[in-house]
Design an enzyme around this catalytic site. Sequence first.
Site, PDB file in Angstrom:
ATOM      1  N   TYR A 162      17.381  39.738   3.498  1.00  0.00           N
ATOM      2  CA  TYR A 162      16.803  39.906   2.148  1.00  0.00           C
ATOM      3  C   TYR A 162      17.805  39.538   1.049  1.00  0.00           C
ATOM      4  O   TYR A 162      17.416  39.377  -0.108  1.00  0.00           O
ATOM      5  CB  TYR A 162      16.331  41.354   1.899  1.00  0.00           C
TER       6      TYR A 162
ATOM      7  N   HIS B 235      15.357  42.625  13.776  1.00  0.00           N
ATOM      8  CA  HIS B 235      14.320  42.244  12.810  1.00  0.00           C
ATOM      9  C   HIS B 235      13.102  41.576  13.464  1.00  0.00           C
ATOM     10  O   HIS B 235      11.970  41.779  13.048  1.00  0.00           O
ATOM     11  CB  HIS B 235      14.937  41.297  11.769  1.00  0.00           C
TER      12      HIS B 235
ATOM     13  N   LYS C 299      18.576  45.453   8.818  1.00  0.00           N
ATOM     14  CA  LYS C 299      18.060  44.774  10.018  1.00  0.00           C
ATOM     15  C   LYS C 299      18.928  43.576  10.395  1.00  0.00           C
ATOM     16  O   LYS C 299      19.483  42.910   9.514  1.00  0.00           O
ATOM     17  CB  LYS C 299      16.628  44.275   9.772  1.00  0.00           C
TER      18      LYS C 299
ATOM     19  N   ASP D 233      14.574  50.479   2.486  1.00  0.00           N
ATOM     20  CA  ASP D 233      14.462  49.519   3.584  1.00  0.00           C
ATOM     21  C   ASP D 233      14.910  48.130   3.133  1.00  0.00           C
ATOM     22  O   ASP D 233      14.239  47.477   2.343  1.00  0.00           O
ATOM     23  CB  ASP D 233      12.999  49.433   4.061  1.00  0.00           C
TER      24      ASP D 233
ATOM     25  N   VAL E 286      17.033  62.612  14.914  1.00  0.00           N
ATOM     26  CA  VAL E 286      17.331  62.293  13.499  1.00  0.00           C
ATOM     27  C   VAL E 286      16.050  62.420  12.668  1.00  0.00           C
ATOM     28  O   VAL E 286      14.970  62.004  13.099  1.00  0.00           O
ATOM     29  CB  VAL E 286      17.913  60.857  13.388  1.00  0.00           C
TER      30      VAL E 286
HETATM   31  N1  LIG Z   1      10.179  43.967   9.210  1.00  0.00           N
HETATM   32  C1  LIG Z   1       9.577  42.948   8.653  1.00  0.00           C
HETATM   33  O1  LIG Z   1       9.417  41.864   9.224  1.00  0.00           O
HETATM   34  C2  LIG Z   1       9.066  43.096   7.253  1.00  0.00           C
HETATM   35  C3  LIG Z   1       8.239  42.113   6.693  1.00  0.00           C
HETATM   36  C4  LIG Z   1       7.786  42.291   5.386  1.00  0.00           C
HETATM   37  C5  LIG Z   1       8.142  43.424   4.683  1.00  0.00           C
HETATM   38  N2  LIG Z   1       8.975  44.370   5.241  1.00  0.00           N
HETATM   39  C6  LIG Z   1       9.381  45.586   4.484  1.00  0.00           C
HETATM   40  O2  LIG Z   1       8.210  46.253   4.039  1.00  0.00           O
HETATM   41  C7  LIG Z   1       8.287  46.407   2.621  1.00  0.00           C
HETATM   42  C8  LIG Z   1       6.903  46.403   2.015  1.00  0.00           C
HETATM   43  O3  LIG Z   1       6.203  45.220   2.312  1.00  0.00           O
HETATM   44  P1  LIG Z   1       5.892  44.096   1.221  1.00  0.00           P
HETATM   45  O4  LIG Z   1       6.907  44.180   0.147  1.00  0.00           O
HETATM   46  O5  LIG Z   1       5.786  42.791   1.918  1.00  0.00           O
HETATM   47  O6  LIG Z   1       4.442  44.441   0.692  1.00  0.00           O
HETATM   48  P2  LIG Z   1       3.657  45.733   0.126  1.00  0.00           P
HETATM   49  O7  LIG Z   1       4.551  46.897  -0.042  1.00  0.00           O
HETATM   50  O8  LIG Z   1       2.412  45.856   0.939  1.00  0.00           O
HETATM   51  O9  LIG Z   1       3.174  45.207  -1.285  1.00  0.00           O
HETATM   52  C9  LIG Z   1       4.039  44.970  -2.342  1.00  0.00           C
HETATM   53  C10 LIG Z   1       3.176  44.409  -3.468  1.00  0.00           C
HETATM   54  O10 LIG Z   1       2.295  45.418  -3.956  1.00  0.00           O
HETATM   55  C11 LIG Z   1       2.517  45.645  -5.347  1.00  0.00           C
HETATM   56  N3  LIG Z   1       2.363  47.107  -5.560  1.00  0.00           N
HETATM   57  C12 LIG Z   1       3.207  48.096  -5.182  1.00  0.00           C
HETATM   58  N4  LIG Z   1       2.719  49.293  -5.517  1.00  0.00           N
HETATM   59  C13 LIG Z   1       1.542  49.075  -6.137  1.00  0.00           C
HETATM   60  C14 LIG Z   1       0.575  49.928  -6.728  1.00  0.00           C
HETATM   61  N5  LIG Z   1       0.723  51.241  -6.738  1.00  0.00           N
HETATM   62  N6  LIG Z   1      -0.527  49.359  -7.285  1.00  0.00           N
HETATM   63  C15 LIG Z   1      -0.692  48.008  -7.286  1.00  0.00           C
HETATM   64  N7  LIG Z   1       0.182  47.147  -6.728  1.00  0.00           N
HETATM   65  C16 LIG Z   1       1.313  47.679  -6.170  1.00  0.00           C
HETATM   66  C17 LIG Z   1       3.907  45.133  -5.631  1.00  0.00           C
HETATM   67  O11 LIG Z   1       4.022  44.606  -6.939  1.00  0.00           O
HETATM   68  P3  LIG Z   1       5.148  45.121  -7.995  1.00  0.00           P
HETATM   69  O12 LIG Z   1       6.498  45.016  -7.358  1.00  0.00           O
HETATM   70  O13 LIG Z   1       4.965  44.189  -9.153  1.00  0.00           O
HETATM   71  O14 LIG Z   1       4.762  46.533  -8.321  1.00  0.00           O
HETATM   72  C18 LIG Z   1       4.030  43.976  -4.628  1.00  0.00           C
HETATM   73  O15 LIG Z   1       3.439  42.801  -5.157  1.00  0.00           O
HETATM   74  C19 LIG Z   1       9.163  45.232   2.183  1.00  0.00           C
HETATM   75  O16 LIG Z   1       9.659  45.375   0.879  1.00  0.00           O
HETATM   76  C20 LIG Z   1      10.211  45.264   3.265  1.00  0.00           C
HETATM   77  O17 LIG Z   1      11.178  46.272   3.005  1.00  0.00           O
HETATM   78  C21 LIG Z   1       9.421  44.208   6.512  1.00  0.00           C
END
Ligand SMILES: NC(=O)c1ccc[n+]([C@@H]2O[C@H](COP(=O)([O-])OP(=O)(O)OC[C@H]3O[C@@H](n4cnc5c(N)ncnc54)[C@H](OP(=O)(O)O)[C@@H]3O)[C@@H](O)[C@H]2O)c1
Length: 288
Positions: free
Chosen positions: A52, A110, A77, A47, A13
């Site tokens: 969520y 997850h 997840k 994702d 895939v």
């Molecule tokens: N499997 C797991 O256990 C697990 C755990 C955590 C997360 N995840 C997944 O991973 C995804 C990403 O992780 P995350 O949301 O925790 O953190 P991240 O993507 O590392 O960071 C998101 C943060 O960065 C900011 N941001 C995004 N683009 C930016 C840019 N170009 N410049 C400056 N700041 C920026 C966003 O603010 P704004 O929204 O205000 O732009 C938000 O505050 C999640 O949404 C989720 O789908 C999975």
Amino acid sequence: MDENRYFTLNNGVKMPCLGLGVFRNTDPKECEKSIICAIENGYRMIDTAAVYGNERAVGSAVRHCGLPREELFITTKLWYADCCREMAKRALDRSLKKLGLDYVDLYLVHEPYGWLKSAWRGLEECAAEGKARAIGVSNFGERELEKLLCHANIAPAVDQIELHPYYQRRELLAYLKARGILPEAWAPFAAGNGGLLSEPAITRTAERLGCTPAQAILAWLHGLGAAVIPKSSRPERIAENAQFLKAALTDEDGAEIAALDRGESLFPWDKGWRRPMRKALGFFHIGI
Ligand SMILES: NC(=O)c1ccc[n+]([C@@H]2O[C@H](COP(=O)([O-])OP(=O)(O)OC[C@H]3O[C@@H](n4cnc5c(N)ncnc54)[C@H](OP(=O)(O)O)[C@@H]3O)[C@@H](O)[C@H]2O)c1
């Protein structure tokens, strides 16, 4: 199809190298708007997760974005409270109902808690029934994967893990590569913690490459062979993050970022006393 924009999973895939993360994007209107904006900017992967609370908004965006379903790659997840065979199958049915879809492209366990051996059978059955094009795990380390692989009929296609310049996990990445499991980086910007995006090594690298700090980090993660799922609800950042492949990183550029590794997770929710508590909440961590 631009091959650089996709990874081929161990079951053949194709999975986009970039997706929009929607963790903490709980306002349905805002979530749907971000997804539609992302799709307009070339994202093809979203994702989400049962926990969520936004699968309905994701499904609505998929229906309203104007693209055929098969051009999109939707991940959800299984939460650990549903981590056994029958409950996992019912949980995917619930997720599909909320998403309004017949199948997801990727279904992940997850967390490595619960009746994992049994849950994995459930996921294998979901795949056999065509409800998930690929199945995988999240937050699994080598020990958990080794145990799972001993007993699995289908090897996990993906391990979605915390991965960013402060937590580089080289050994786990080497292990995943050797087993043909694709790493997918969650919190690529450390979820805004620790000042990662203004870290001098990152801003210097970005300046040299003529890109933004966020693009430099995503390009560096891509160079490690990981899919990335940055979260943003701001249109300008969603667009900025989509352009990361324009930044080509040499080994020298990467060296400065590589020196930022702290060797440990930035997210304390799974450390100390919380870990045994989470295991207990997942009923039993029976070590498959
Ligand atoms: N499997 C797991 O256990 C697990 C755990 C955590 C997360 N995840 C997944 O991973 C995804 C990403 O992780 P995350 O949301 O925790 O953190 P991240 O993507 O590392 O960071 C998101 C943060 O960065 C900011 N941001 C995004 N683009 C930016 C840019 N170009 N410049 C400056 N700041 C920026 C966003 O603010 P704004 O929204 O205000 O732009 C938000 O505050 C999640 O949404 C989720 O789908 C999975």
